[in-house]
Design an enzyme around this catalytic site. Structure first.
Site, PDB file in Angstrom:
ATOM      1  CG  ASP A 105      60.862 158.579 100.508  1.00 12.14           C
ATOM      2  OD1 ASP A 105      60.922 159.850 100.447  1.00 12.14           O
ATOM      3  OD2 ASP A 105      60.364 157.441 100.114  1.00 12.14           O
ATOM      4  CE  LYS A 148      61.350 158.844  91.641  1.00 13.02           C
ATOM      5  NZ  LYS A 148      60.908 158.073  92.430  1.00 13.02           N
ATOM      6  CE1 TYR A 157      58.313 154.858  94.173  1.00 16.25           C
ATOM      7  CE2 TYR A 157      60.078 153.283  94.815  1.00 16.25           C
ATOM      8  CZ  TYR A 157      59.965 153.656  94.530  1.00 16.25           C
ATOM      9  OH  TYR A 157      60.211 153.588  92.879  1.00 16.25           O
ATOM     10  NE  ARG A 190      83.671 148.351  98.039  1.00 16.78           N
ATOM     11  CZ  ARG A 190      84.945 148.057  99.329  1.00 16.78           C
ATOM     12  NH1 ARG A 190      84.168 148.613 100.054  1.00 16.78           N
ATOM     13  NH2 ARG A 190      85.999 147.230  99.221  1.00 16.78           N
TER      14      ARG A 190
HETATM   15  C1  PLP Z   1      61.214 156.716  93.384  1.00 14.35           C
HETATM   16  C2  PLP Z   1      60.952 156.915  94.541  1.00 14.35           C
HETATM   17  C3  PLP Z   1      61.577 156.095  95.986  1.00 14.35           C
HETATM   18  C4  PLP Z   1      63.044 155.214  95.190  1.00 14.35           C
HETATM   19  O1  PLP Z   1      63.771 155.632  95.159  1.00 14.35           O
HETATM   20  P1  PLP Z   1      64.745 154.914  93.255  1.00 14.35           P
HETATM   21  O2  PLP Z   1      65.149 156.410  93.110  1.00 14.35           O
HETATM   22  O3  PLP Z   1      63.533 155.098  91.991  1.00 14.35           O
HETATM   23  O4  PLP Z   1      65.160 154.193  94.611  1.00 14.35           O
HETATM   24  C5  PLP Z   1      61.320 156.138  97.130  1.00 14.35           C
HETATM   25  N1  PLP Z   1      60.647 156.358  97.460  1.00 14.35           N
HETATM   26  C6  PLP Z   1      59.464 157.641  97.051  1.00 14.35           C
HETATM   27  C7  PLP Z   1      58.933 158.927  97.518  1.00 14.35           C
HETATM   28  C8  PLP Z   1      60.204 158.034  95.233  1.00 14.35           C
HETATM   29  O5  PLP Z   1      59.343 158.646  94.434  1.00 14.35           O
END
Ligand code: PLP
Length: 411
Positions: free
Chosen positions: A199, A224, A126, A73
């Protein structure tokens, strides 16, 4: 022999251009990623390290754990390998932490705050994280203000010196692809005694390295472009400094059980080897499409920081290198109906949510985003994959014509 014997501790010291040297020994980030830091399997000499699935490990006779692993974990060797590549790509001296999703990674940062802390977050971000912040912030005792983060005066005005502990930005910001000046935001945050977290999902570490620009933490939805094949949900944080806040985030992951699974980490590791090539190709295609679409009769406007007349272009040109990212949005003439109609008529583009995969995706974004979304109803979000951009353009062009009652033009 690994290109870096202890990659966790030896992230590159200085930032370099995407294709330039990242380390003193002259190897570029692209070369290091291609060979997953040069790691080989010590038992078989295989050029691909094995997938480590064990959840538990044998104790030594003296009661120690000489391998450094005790239970899965808090830690896993395959996860660590993928983390070391991401830390190298981001120039993250303190390393990277992989989580079970982008949301798990992002929310770990907010969970690490103290009661009474104040947070500044962007209006363009997001949507699911905005929803989480709106719903959770009031319950979790941290106060939050949403600002137009690309407006540095607005960002400065939102700071409450001494109380603001975290500034969160997203650049380019989903789904309008607004650009925030990372270096300026870092200065503003630090002047008020706050950290800056970025982000950077839409930029990828290939095109932007927030830590080198002054950010404290960088976050990606690795679902992504980092994984890039639409078959893994994962998230990652990387940090420049191993301070108490970063340690707390590590403890939150370990104690809360939010680590990525080894199978996902293995697939991510495989994908990271080709990330620099995929990101370069996808960004080039996105820019090619943006340039072609700006002349289109049924496209009212294009949101892409790669275009010289985009409001974010000047800052993007300064802080992004080798491309402007794989995302763009278009606003379709004829409003919401025409936008949904266009998305319904594409064939090569896949009508699905998410982004960054090798297959191109199209989405009517306002159908997804909830209250508080700045997304206009005529907007289509485009995630550019690795298909031939000429094919992508022809398919979208035909769908735009068909949605406007014209005959799809056969090129
Ligand atoms: C998809 C996304 C997230 C969230 O990620 P997950 O892997 O779906 O939890 C956060 N920020 C951005 C810019 C995203 O495109």
């Amino acid at each position: 022999m690994p290109l870096s014997p202890k990659p966790q501790d030896e992230a590159p010291a200085e930032a370099g251009p995407a294709t330039g040297p990242a380390r003193a020994d002259g190897l570029s980030r692209r070369s290091l990623a291609a060979q997953a830091m040069g790691r080989i399997d010590p038992v078989t000499r295989g050029v691909v390290p094995p997938l480590h699935v064990s959840t538990t490990f044998i104790r030594d006779p003296d009661n120690a754990y000489s391998s450094g692993f005790a239970y899965a974990r808090p830690d896993n060797a395959t996860v660590r390998e993928a983390e070391s590549v991401i830390a190298m790509l981001e120039g993250a001296q303190a390393g990277a932490l992989l989580f079970g999703s982008g949301m798990a990674a992002a929310t770990a940062v907010f969970t690490a705050l103290e009661p009474g802390d104040h947070v500044v977050a962007p209006k363009v971000m997001y949507w699911a994280l905005r929803r989480w912040l709106r719903e959770e912030a009031p319950r979790r005792t941290f106060a939050i203000d949403f600002v137009d983060a690309d407006d540095l005066d607005a960002l400065r005005a939102a700071m409450r010196p001494g109380r603001t502990k975290l500034v969160w930005i997203e650049t380019p910001g989903n789904p309008l692809w607004t650009v925030t000046d990372i270096a300026a935001a870092a200065d503003i945050a630090h002047a008020a005694g706050a950290r800056l977290a970025v982000d950077s999902t839409a930029a990828s570490p290939v095109h932007t390295r927030p830590l080198a620009l002054g950010a404290d933490i960088v976050m990606h939805s690795a679902t992504k472009i980092l994984n890039g094949h639409s078959d893994v949900v994962a998230g990652v944080l990387a940090a420049g400094r191993a301070d108490a806040f970063w340690e707390r985030i590590g403890a939150i992951r370990a104690n809360g059980g939010a680590i990525l699974g080894p199978f996902e980490a293995y697939l991510l590791m495989r994908s990271l080897r080709t990330l620099p090539l995929r990101a370069a190709a996808q960004s080039a295609s996105a820019l090619d499409l943006a340039r072609r679409l700006r002349r289109h009769a049924f496209v009212a406007s294009i949101l892409s920081p790669g275009l010289p007349d985009d409001p974010g272009h000047a800052v993007a040109a300064r802080q992004m290198e080798g491309g402007f990212g794989y995302m763009l949005s278009i606003r379709v003439r004829g409003g919401e109906e025409a936008a949904i109609g266009t998305a319904a008529r594409v064939r090569l583009w896949k009508r699905a949510t998410s982004l960054g995969g090798v297959e191109s995706l199209i989405e009517h974004r306002a159908s997804v985003e909830g209250p508080g979304s700045p997304c206009p109803p005529d907007l289509l979000r485009l995630s550019t994959g690795i298909e031939d951009p000429a094919d992508l353009y022809r398919d979208l062009d035909a769908a735009l014509w068909a949605a406007h009652g014209g005959e799809p033009r056969q090129a």
